[in-house]
Design an enzyme around this catalytic site. Structure first.
Site, PDB file in Angstrom:
ATOM      1  N   CYS A   1       0.827  -1.217   0.000  1.00 34.21           N
ATOM      2  CA  CYS A   1       0.000   0.000   0.000  1.00 34.21           C
ATOM      3  C   CYS A   1       0.857   1.262   0.000  1.00 34.21           C
ATOM      4  O   CYS A   1       0.430   2.307  -0.450  1.00 34.21           O
ATOM      5  CB  CYS A   1      -0.944  -0.014   1.190  1.00 34.21           C
ATOM      6  SG  CYS A   1      -0.070  -0.098   2.744  1.00 34.21           S
TER       7      CYS A   1
ATOM      8  N   ARG B   1       4.059   1.425  -1.415  1.00 30.52           N
ATOM      9  CA  ARG B   1       5.100   1.497  -2.443  1.00 30.52           C
ATOM     10  C   ARG B   1       4.890   0.523  -3.589  1.00 30.52           C
ATOM     11  O   ARG B   1       4.302  -0.546  -3.418  1.00 30.52           O
ATOM     12  CB  ARG B   1       6.476   1.237  -1.825  1.00 30.52           C
ATOM     13  CG  ARG B   1       6.656  -0.155  -1.254  1.00 30.52           C
ATOM     14  CD  ARG B   1       7.871  -0.277  -0.359  1.00 30.52           C
ATOM     15  NE  ARG B   1       7.722   0.495   0.874  1.00 30.52           N
ATOM     16  CZ  ARG B   1       8.378   1.617   1.132  1.00 30.52           C
ATOM     17  NH1 ARG B   1       9.264   2.079   0.280  1.00 30.52           N
ATOM     18  NH2 ARG B   1       8.170   2.278   2.257  1.00 30.52           N
TER      19      ARG B   1
ATOM     20  N   SER C   1       8.824   3.235   6.132  1.00 28.28           N
ATOM     21  CA  SER C   1       7.360   3.158   6.202  1.00 28.28           C
ATOM     22  C   SER C   1       6.776   4.454   6.703  1.00 28.28           C
ATOM     23  O   SER C   1       7.436   5.196   7.438  1.00 28.28           O
ATOM     24  CB  SER C   1       6.935   2.044   7.164  1.00 28.28           C
ATOM     25  OG  SER C   1       7.339   0.810   6.666  1.00 28.28           O
TER      26      SER C   1
ATOM     27  N   GLU D   1       6.792  -0.278  11.576  1.00 29.49           N
ATOM     28  CA  GLU D   1       5.627  -1.180  11.500  1.00 29.49           C
ATOM     29  C   GLU D   1       6.067  -2.555  10.980  1.00 29.49           C
ATOM     30  O   GLU D   1       7.024  -2.660  10.199  1.00 29.49           O
ATOM     31  CB  GLU D   1       4.496  -0.568  10.657  1.00 29.49           C
ATOM     32  CG  GLU D   1       4.893  -0.069   9.282  1.00 29.49           C
ATOM     33  CD  GLU D   1       4.682  -1.074   8.177  1.00 29.49           C
ATOM     34  OE1 GLU D   1       4.032  -2.084   8.436  1.00 29.49           O
ATOM     35  OE2 GLU D   1       5.199  -0.843   7.070  1.00 29.49           O
ATOM     36  N   GLY D   2       5.359  -3.561  11.430  1.00 31.38           N
ATOM     37  CA  GLY D   2       5.804  -4.927  11.164  1.00 31.38           C
ATOM     38  C   GLY D   2       5.335  -5.518   9.848  1.00 31.38           C
ATOM     39  O   GLY D   2       5.941  -6.463   9.337  1.00 31.38           O
TER      40      GLY D   2
ATOM     41  N   GLN E   1       5.691  -8.517   4.239  1.00 30.27           N
ATOM     42  CA  GLN E   1       5.540  -8.367   2.789  1.00 30.27           C
ATOM     43  C   GLN E   1       6.844  -8.704   2.053  1.00 30.27           C
ATOM     44  O   GLN E   1       6.824  -9.306   0.985  1.00 30.27           O
ATOM     45  CB  GLN E   1       5.072  -6.938   2.463  1.00 30.27           C
ATOM     46  CG  GLN E   1       3.599  -6.732   2.815  1.00 30.27           C
ATOM     47  CD  GLN E   1       3.221  -5.273   3.042  1.00 30.27           C
ATOM     48  OE1 GLN E   1       4.060  -4.431   3.341  1.00 30.27           O
ATOM     49  NE2 GLN E   1       1.940  -4.965   2.915  1.00 30.27           N
TER      50      GLN E   1
ATOM     51  N   GLY F   1     -13.951  -5.836   5.428  1.00 31.61           N
ATOM     52  CA  GLY F   1     -12.741  -6.630   5.174  1.00 31.61           C
ATOM     53  C   GLY F   1     -12.265  -7.235   6.479  1.00 31.61           C
ATOM     54  O   GLY F   1     -12.104  -6.532   7.476  1.00 31.61           O
ATOM     55  N   ALA F   2     -12.062  -8.562   6.456  1.00 32.89           N
ATOM     56  CA  ALA F   2     -11.634  -9.232   7.692  1.00 32.89           C
ATOM     57  C   ALA F   2     -10.317  -9.977   7.481  1.00 32.89           C
ATOM     58  O   ALA F   2     -10.039 -10.991   8.114  1.00 32.89           O
ATOM     59  CB  ALA F   2     -12.729 -10.192   8.154  1.00 32.89           C
TER      60      ALA F   2
HETATM   61  N1  LIG Z   1      -0.950  -6.075   4.578  1.00 26.62           N
HETATM   62  C1  LIG Z   1      -0.536  -4.852   4.875  1.00 26.62           C
HETATM   63  O1  LIG Z   1       0.493  -4.642   5.503  1.00 26.62           O
HETATM   64  C2  LIG Z   1      -1.329  -3.667   4.446  1.00 26.62           C
HETATM   65  C3  LIG Z   1      -1.056  -2.425   5.023  1.00 26.62           C
HETATM   66  C4  LIG Z   1      -1.832  -1.354   4.669  1.00 26.62           C
HETATM   67  C5  LIG Z   1      -2.824  -1.514   3.754  1.00 26.62           C
HETATM   68  N2  LIG Z   1      -3.061  -2.709   3.181  1.00 26.62           N
HETATM   69  C6  LIG Z   1      -4.135  -2.817   2.219  1.00 26.62           C
HETATM   70  O2  LIG Z   1      -5.267  -3.356   2.886  1.00 26.62           O
HETATM   71  C7  LIG Z   1      -6.014  -4.154   1.970  1.00 26.62           C
HETATM   72  C8  LIG Z   1      -6.217  -5.516   2.583  1.00 26.62           C
HETATM   73  O3  LIG Z   1      -4.952  -6.076   2.834  1.00 26.62           O
HETATM   74  P1  LIG Z   1      -4.780  -7.375   3.740  1.00 26.62           P
HETATM   75  O4  LIG Z   1      -3.336  -7.530   3.985  1.00 26.62           O
HETATM   76  O5  LIG Z   1      -5.698  -7.304   4.911  1.00 26.62           O
HETATM   77  O6  LIG Z   1      -5.293  -8.501   2.734  1.00 26.62           O
HETATM   78  P2  LIG Z   1      -5.821  -9.981   3.065  1.00 26.62           P
HETATM   79  O7  LIG Z   1      -5.349 -10.445   4.381  1.00 26.62           O
HETATM   80  O8  LIG Z   1      -5.500 -10.773   1.856  1.00 26.62           O
HETATM   81  O9  LIG Z   1      -7.405  -9.807   3.150  1.00 26.62           O
HETATM   82  C9  LIG Z   1      -8.126  -9.423   2.045  1.00 26.62           C
HETATM   83  C10 LIG Z   1      -9.552  -9.092   2.476  1.00 26.62           C
HETATM   84  O10 LIG Z   1     -10.225  -8.523   1.360  1.00 26.62           O
HETATM   85  C11 LIG Z   1     -11.395  -9.292   1.067  1.00 26.62           C
HETATM   86  N3  LIG Z   1     -11.566  -9.275  -0.382  1.00 26.62           N
HETATM   87  C12 LIG Z   1     -10.721  -9.751  -1.322  1.00 26.62           C
HETATM   88  N4  LIG Z   1     -11.194  -9.495  -2.558  1.00 26.62           N
HETATM   89  C13 LIG Z   1     -12.371  -8.850  -2.385  1.00 26.62           C
HETATM   90  C14 LIG Z   1     -13.332  -8.329  -3.274  1.00 26.62           C
HETATM   91  N5  LIG Z   1     -13.171  -8.418  -4.604  1.00 26.62           N
HETATM   92  N6  LIG Z   1     -14.423  -7.717  -2.760  1.00 26.62           N
HETATM   93  C15 LIG Z   1     -14.580  -7.604  -1.434  1.00 26.62           C
HETATM   94  N7  LIG Z   1     -13.716  -8.094  -0.530  1.00 26.62           N
HETATM   95  C16 LIG Z   1     -12.612  -8.702  -1.004  1.00 26.62           C
HETATM   96  C17 LIG Z   1     -11.135 -10.671   1.627  1.00 26.62           C
HETATM   97  O11 LIG Z   1     -12.374 -11.288   1.880  1.00 26.62           O
HETATM   98  P3  LIG Z   1     -12.516 -12.898   2.084  1.00 26.62           P
HETATM   99  O12 LIG Z   1     -12.176 -13.159   3.501  1.00 26.62           O
HETATM  100  O13 LIG Z   1     -13.945 -13.182   1.791  1.00 26.62           O
HETATM  101  O14 LIG Z   1     -11.571 -13.519   1.116  1.00 26.62           O
HETATM  102  C18 LIG Z   1     -10.366 -10.300   2.914  1.00 26.62           C
HETATM  103  O15 LIG Z   1     -11.237  -9.904   3.920  1.00 26.62           O
HETATM  104  C19 LIG Z   1      -5.237  -4.169   0.669  1.00 26.62           C
HETATM  105  O16 LIG Z   1      -5.773  -3.219  -0.214  1.00 26.62           O
HETATM  106  C20 LIG Z   1      -3.849  -3.743   1.076  1.00 26.62           C
HETATM  107  O17 LIG Z   1      -3.182  -3.059   0.041  1.00 26.62           O
HETATM  108  C21 LIG Z   1      -2.355  -3.797   3.542  1.00 26.62           C
END
Ligand SMILES: NC(=O)c1ccc[n+]([C@@H]2O[C@H](COP(=O)([O-])OP(=O)(O)OC[C@H]3O[C@@H](n4cnc5c(N)ncnc54)[C@H](OP(=O)(O)O)[C@@H]3O)[C@@H](O)[C@H]2O)c1
Length: 557
Positions: free
Chosen positions: A156, A158, A215, A220-221, A226, A297-298
């Protein structure tokens, strides 16, 4: 002459001409000192090693200028003693001198990046590449003429492409054009926002990224997770090669070391905790515990948002997700908190009954548009009269058009700067502690890369000895006649192998080094140069030939 023998073809010609013969393009906006220095600043306020302008000019414009001066000064001359200048054309000599220069420089590690510090989320979301697409992206990048290895770090904060490039300037140009093609953003616009770092600077940058120093939320972890994911997904992918995978694996070590040996992670916040912090800053304090919260989103981020909400005293919330499984697991972990699950089909209804909506899904398209939000019932004036959308997703889940709705306020990841800007002195102190480790690890990585330098010499020396062995063996066997028994033939063959192996054993040992000890490494590199000179191993342009042959074969597969 080695260049023109056999395999070259149009592709090799192009590569050689590109490497030397084409005119120097005018500097891109990112190479113009004023623009570059404007668009880059250390997120933690530490002095950068060299200005971006210095780095870029040294590589791009300067490189071409040097090439042309050399050609002009030496006329047709090549410094390769094996080339018979009387019998080859000027063009071929030009290619040879280019190739020679090309091979004397080892491939470069380059990062072409657009981060939260240089590029707005509107642009980053177009560049984002989902994890499932990373292997394909690596394949495409390595299909470019001057790229040997590649990795994609798309988060998110970079979008950074790490490559091993045969030519820095051409490699950067090709990757930038590729990014433009995949994102639809014009090259000129990318150049205004991208940063370029080379070799030691690229290494140090990734180490800082992995340590959480680059970051938005210092230390942050998630970023370390990633970086680990890049290695996991890259395993077995052709193009996620030895140098790049070595770099990313080392970055994981650095990320872990910095977090265990410094205070960087103490009290560390995350993007999700900053999101919760931001939302609470925007509503009256009296409503912190009573405001109606919805988390959409979970996944990893959604779960962290929920945790931070609970830590701030929130005991009831609605969680919207495509499926219930993840929500049930979270509910199980957070005993005593009323977590109500709703499917995605009820998202708008839930939003209409909420004061604050956090969005953190991996959806590629926005979940909320202006027409959805303007129909929602108003929010009570007790909670400020405005419905807050805090969107930490990239690509964003809340369309930018929602900001036009007068009853709503939209915040995205870039707006978290407001929360994390506080406590600059503490950030700087923690970052300084981490820098010492990063410098030490950068040196180690460079030494490891240097130790790889001897590999081509080892191969060439073996090949050289093997060629002599085979020729001499043939001579000997032909003198012995046609009717020598198989056993005798094998004995002579074994004898020749034994002698070669014994003779090579010493030199080979002196060419091997794991790069952990600087003194041994220097000696090893000196040995390498000595052997190259003694056996004329460098005078052939075989290294370039090997690299390009590998490239052509890879493309033809
Ligand atoms: N990981 C990080 O460090 C981080 C940091 C900041 C921001 N982000 C951003 O936060 C977002 C989520 O990241 P994450 O790490 O939490 O991902 P994640 O663990 O893979 O979780 C993805 C979530 O999105 C849902 N989802 C996937 N495709 C979807 C769709 N087409 N419509 C509706 N819901 C959908 C999934 O639902 P299901 O459970 O039903 O599959 C799940 O709840 C991303 O955009 C990411 O860029 C991530």
């Amino acid at each position: 002459m080695a260049v023109s023998s056999g395999f070259t073809g149009a592709k090799l010609e192009n590569l050689l001409l590109l490497c030397n013969g084409s005119p120097s393009p005018s500097p891109s906006p990112a190479q113009s000192p004023s623009r570059a220095s404007l668009s880059w600043s250390s997120p933690i306020g530490l002095p950068r090693r060299r200005s971006l302008a210095q780095r870029s000019v040294g590589v791009g414009v300067g490189f071409n200028r040097v090439v042309r001066c050399e050609v002009a000064a030496s006329g047709l001359a090549s410094d390769s003693p094996k080339v018979d200048t009387s019998s080859i054309s000027a063009l071929e000599q030009l290619k040879t001198s280019a190739a020679d220069r090309y091979t004397k420089e080892r491939s470069s590690i380059v990062v072409i990046g657009l981060s939260v510090h240089t590029t707005p989320v509107e642009m980053r979301e177009k560049l984002a590449i989902p994890e499932a697409e990373w292997p394909r992206a690596i394949g495409e990048l390595c299909g470019l003429n001057h790229i040997e290895e590649a990795a994609v770090l798309s988060t998110c904060n970079r979008m950074e492409i790490y490559v091993v490039a045969l030519s820095q300037h051409r490699g950067v140009k090709e990757v930038t054009e590729w990014m433009s093609k995949t994102s639809g953003i014009p090259v000129s616009e990318l150049c205004q926002h991208r940063f370029l770092l080379y070799n030691g600077d690229a290494t140090q940058h990734l180490f800082e990224v992995s340590a959480g120093l680059d970051s938005l939320v210092l230390g942050e972890g998630q970023i370390l997770a990633q970086v680990k994911q890049v290695v996991k997904v890259g395993q077995g992918v052709v193009g996620f090669g030895r140098n790049i995978s070595g770099l990313f694996k080392h970055a994981i070590t650095v990320g872990k070391r910095v977090r265990t040996e410094t205070n960087i992670a103490s009290g560390a916040v995350s993007v999700s905790s900053a999101a919760v912090e931001l939302a609470l800053m925007k509503i009256p304090e009296a409503c912190h515990a009573t405001a109606r919260m919805v988390v959409i989103g979970a996944g990893k981020m959604g779960k962290l948002v929920i945790k931070h909400l609970v830590a701030k005293g929130c005991t009831k919330m609605v969680v919207v997700n495509r499926s219930e499984e993840k929500v049930a697991v979270i509910r199980e972990e957070m005993k005593g908190v009323d977590i109500i699950y709703k499917p995605l089909t009820e998202m708008l209804k839930c939003a209409g009954e909420a004061d604050v909506i956090f969005t953190s899904t991996a959806s590629e398209t926005p979940l909320f548009l202006k027409e959805h939000v303007e129909t929602l019932p108003p929010v009570s004036s007790e909670v400020g009269g405005l419905r807050l959308f805090v969107d930490i997703s990239v690509p964003r889940n809340v369309g930018s058009c929602v900001a036009d709705v007068s009853t709503a306020r939209v915040y995205n990841v870039d707006d978290l700067k407001e929360v994390v800007a506080a406590n600059k002195e503490d950030r700087l102190r923690k970052a300084m502690e981490a820098q010492a480790i990063i410098s030490e690890e950068s040196k180690q990585f460079e030494a490891w890369r240097d130790s790889l330098e001897t590999v081509p010499t080892i191969k060439k020396l073996r090949a050289y000895a093997e060629r002599i062995r085979v020729v001499e063996l043939e001579k000997c066997l032909s003198k012995m006649g046609d009717d020598i028994p198989k056993k005798t033939r094998r004995a002579v063959d074994d004898l020749s192998r034994g002698i070669v192996n014994k003779l090579l054993h010493g030199p080979m040992q002196h060419l091997r080094c794991d790069g952990t000890d600087g003194r041994t490494l220097n000696e090893t590199l000196e040995n390498m140069h000595a052997l190259n000179r003694m056996f004329s191993l460098e005078t052939e342009i075989s290294l370039l030939e090997q690299k390009i042959r590998a490239k052509v074969e890879q493309i033809q597969k």
